[in-house]
Design an enzyme around this catalytic site. Structure first.
Site, PDB file in Angstrom:
ATOM      1  N   ARG A  32      54.961 -43.057  69.621  1.00 40.64           N
ATOM      2  CA  ARG A  32      55.462 -43.343  70.971  1.00 40.64           C
ATOM      3  C   ARG A  32      56.976 -43.502  70.884  1.00 40.64           C
ATOM      4  O   ARG A  32      57.551 -43.520  69.796  1.00 40.64           O
ATOM      5  CB  ARG A  32      54.775 -44.541  71.644  1.00 40.64           C
ATOM      6  CG  ARG A  32      54.308 -45.686  70.801  1.00 40.64           C
ATOM      7  CD  ARG A  32      55.356 -46.561  70.190  1.00 40.64           C
ATOM      8  NE  ARG A  32      56.392 -46.913  71.135  1.00 40.64           N
ATOM      9  CZ  ARG A  32      57.615 -47.219  70.808  1.00 40.64           C
ATOM     10  NH1 ARG A  32      57.985 -47.211  69.536  1.00 40.64           N
ATOM     11  NH2 ARG A  32      58.514 -47.531  71.705  1.00 40.64           N
ATOM     12  N   GLY A  33      57.618 -43.606  72.063  1.00 42.18           N
ATOM     13  CA  GLY A  33      59.079 -43.594  72.104  1.00 42.18           C
ATOM     14  C   GLY A  33      59.522 -42.174  72.403  1.00 42.18           C
ATOM     15  O   GLY A  33      59.016 -41.213  71.812  1.00 42.18           O
ATOM     16  N   ALA A  34      60.470 -42.046  73.322  1.00 44.49           N
ATOM     17  CA  ALA A  34      60.806 -40.735  73.877  1.00 44.49           C
ATOM     18  C   ALA A  34      61.202 -39.694  72.821  1.00 44.49           C
ATOM     19  O   ALA A  34      60.608 -38.608  72.767  1.00 44.49           O
ATOM     20  CB  ALA A  34      61.893 -40.908  74.938  1.00 44.49           C
ATOM     21  N   ASP A 226      63.492 -43.340  78.760  1.00 45.16           N
ATOM     22  CA  ASP A 226      62.534 -42.237  78.601  1.00 45.16           C
ATOM     23  C   ASP A 226      62.948 -41.008  79.389  1.00 45.16           C
ATOM     24  O   ASP A 226      62.556 -39.888  79.074  1.00 45.16           O
ATOM     25  CB  ASP A 226      61.136 -42.688  79.026  1.00 45.16           C
ATOM     26  CG  ASP A 226      60.534 -43.540  77.940  1.00 45.16           C
ATOM     27  OD1 ASP A 226      60.868 -44.732  77.883  1.00 45.16           O
ATOM     28  OD2 ASP A 226      59.759 -43.003  77.119  1.00 45.16           O
ATOM     29  N   ASN A 236      62.624 -46.225  82.311  1.00 46.71           N
ATOM     30  CA  ASN A 236      62.342 -46.798  80.976  1.00 46.71           C
ATOM     31  C   ASN A 236      61.157 -47.752  81.099  1.00 46.71           C
ATOM     32  O   ASN A 236      60.588 -47.935  82.188  1.00 46.71           O
ATOM     33  CB  ASN A 236      63.602 -47.506  80.433  1.00 46.71           C
ATOM     34  CG  ASN A 236      63.468 -47.882  78.968  1.00 46.71           C
ATOM     35  OD1 ASN A 236      63.066 -47.056  78.150  1.00 46.71           O
ATOM     36  ND2 ASN A 236      63.759 -49.119  78.615  1.00 46.71           N
TER      37      ASN A 236
HETATM   38  O1  MRU Z   1      55.457 -46.374  76.138  1.00 52.31           O
HETATM   39  P1  MRU Z   1      56.443 -46.190  75.036  1.00 52.31           P
HETATM   40  O2  MRU Z   1      56.310 -47.195  73.952  1.00 52.31           O
HETATM   41  O3  MRU Z   1      56.450 -44.762  74.519  1.00 52.31           O
HETATM   42  O4  MRU Z   1      57.836 -46.440  75.736  1.00 52.31           O
HETATM   43  C1  MRU Z   1      59.000 -46.367  74.989  1.00 52.31           C
HETATM   44  C2  MRU Z   1      60.170 -46.842  75.723  1.00 52.31           C
HETATM   45  O5  MRU Z   1      60.108 -47.181  76.877  1.00 52.31           O
HETATM   46  C3  MRU Z   1      61.459 -46.820  75.010  1.00 52.31           C
HETATM   47  O6  MRU Z   1      62.302 -47.817  75.484  1.00 52.31           O
HETATM   48  C4  MRU Z   1      62.095 -45.463  75.279  1.00 52.31           C
HETATM   49  O7  MRU Z   1      61.262 -44.431  74.810  1.00 52.31           O
HETATM   50  C5  MRU Z   1      63.396 -45.316  74.692  1.00 52.31           C
HETATM   51  S1  MRU Z   1      63.173 -45.179  72.927  1.00 52.31           S
HETATM   52  C6  MRU Z   1      64.398 -44.426  72.309  1.00 52.31           C
END
Ligand code: MRU
Length: 347
Positions: A32-34, A226, A236
């Protein structure tokens, strides 16, 4: 891939060798994470090229896989951005071997480029940290939300990149870590990362930030994104918006670390960005380390209550002090973004 669902209690590494396994890993948040889900989708698109025997078969397989992978999660723009790049590279290449090479090279380039972007965000953001540190003689207190660290980005992180660099250069920093209900990415992942790097930090409940701001215990907020629209609106993790509101009310700078892979130049008005709604059971139940060993899941809500699980929110551009990008720091406006990324005029 690290299967992030098990952190911080176990480090589990998972091999993903089919498009389907990549889809599941993204959807179920093993990854997970963009930036990371973009890189994972790119690798998934490459995997789709390996089970065919003709150039036409490769084209068809990658087109199908990219359409499928894009359905895994809707909000982070990196996913579609990365998968499309692999598809386009394959369609432009001629010949069977060349198409497979093009897919592999495109996926590897996305990974390498994300590393570079995050490293540069660290260097750009360090200017902000150094300037803030020069204004105080106590450790700098930074609030962050969710996990925008190396786990979310392959390496360095976006929001954490300047923090790690500042810490490594000897600046005295302390990070307030929002727990980030319901998946607890802050409490589980950011706290684990910061701890492993030796960065002083304290996990707080999601609602504590405003109170700390009123008491002067937060110097600035630093979060990831995101999807950021070309007008500078930031989509986000749910709860980001409330932190931005509280920061504005307390005259506290609110920075967004923004790799260009997270900018959606096709969108101005954020109301068209799909906001993921996840399984309500993520709200009903919480999971953690059991006292007798292993993990346990316990129900929090009464059996008859319904729950809603909105995974992201929109922070309007006017609440963002500045973006920290790989090319520098800019105002959260369309002209600010375009000044750093002039090539975007064609998009
Ligand atoms: O649902 P997730 O854990 O994938 O969400 C991630 C986030 O909201 C992060 O803040 C976002 O991806 C930025 S990470 C570089």
């Amino acid at each position: 891939m690290i299967d992030q669902r098990h952190l911080p209690h176990a480090l589990v590494v998972e091999d993903l060798d089919t498009v389907e396994s990549v889809f599941t890993a993204i959807r179920e948040m093993h990854v997970r994470g963009a930036p990371l889900i973009g890189a994972a989708a790119a690798c998934g698109a490459y995997l789709a090229t390996t089970d065919t025997t003709t150039p036409e078969g490769v084209d068809a397989s990658v087109i199908r896989a990219v359409g499928y992978l894009k359905e895994a999660r809707p909000t982070a723009v990196n996913l579609a951005w990365a998968a499309d790049q692999v598809r386009d590279a394959v369609l432009q290449a001629n010949g069977f071997e060349a198409k497979i090479d093009a897919a592999r090279n495109a996926a590897n380039r996305i990974i390498e480029d994300e590393l570079d972007r995050c490293r540069l965000i660290g260097e750009m953001g360090l200017q902000i940290i150094e300037a803030a540190a020069a204004r105080t003689n106590r450790p700098l207190n930074i609030l962050t939300h969710c996990n925008a660290g190396w786990l979310a980005c392959i390496d360095y992180g976006t929001a954490t990149a300047p923090i790690y660099l500042g810490h490594d250069r000897g600046l005295k920093l302390h990070v307030w870590v929002d727990e980030t209900r319901p998946r607890n990415q802050g409490a589980r992942l950011t706290a684990w990362e910061l701890g492993a790097h030796g960065v002083p930090h304290t996990v707080i409940t999601d609602n504590a930030g405003g109170h700390l701001m009123q008491r002067g215990e937060i110097d600035f907020v630093l979060v990831g994104t995101d999807r950021t629209t070309r007008q500078g609106h930031v989509v986000n993790k749910i709860g980001t918006y409330l932190k931005a509101l509280a920061a504005a009310d307390n005259d506290i700078p609110f920075y967004v670390a923004l790799p260009s892979s997270s900018i959606d130049w096709s969108v101005g008005d954020p109301s068209v960005v799909p906001i993921e709604e996840r399984d309500p059971d993520e709200v009903h139940y919480t999971t953690g380390s059991a006292s007798g060993g292993g993990t346990a899941s316990v129900r929090v809500t009464p059996p008859g209550s319904s729950a809603a699980n909105y995974a992201f929110d929109v922070t309007p551009a006017n609440l963002v002090t500045a973006f920290i990008t790989e090319r520098g720091i800019c105002p959260a406006t369309e002209s600010g973004l375009r000044s750093l990324f002039p090539e975007s005029e064609n998009r």
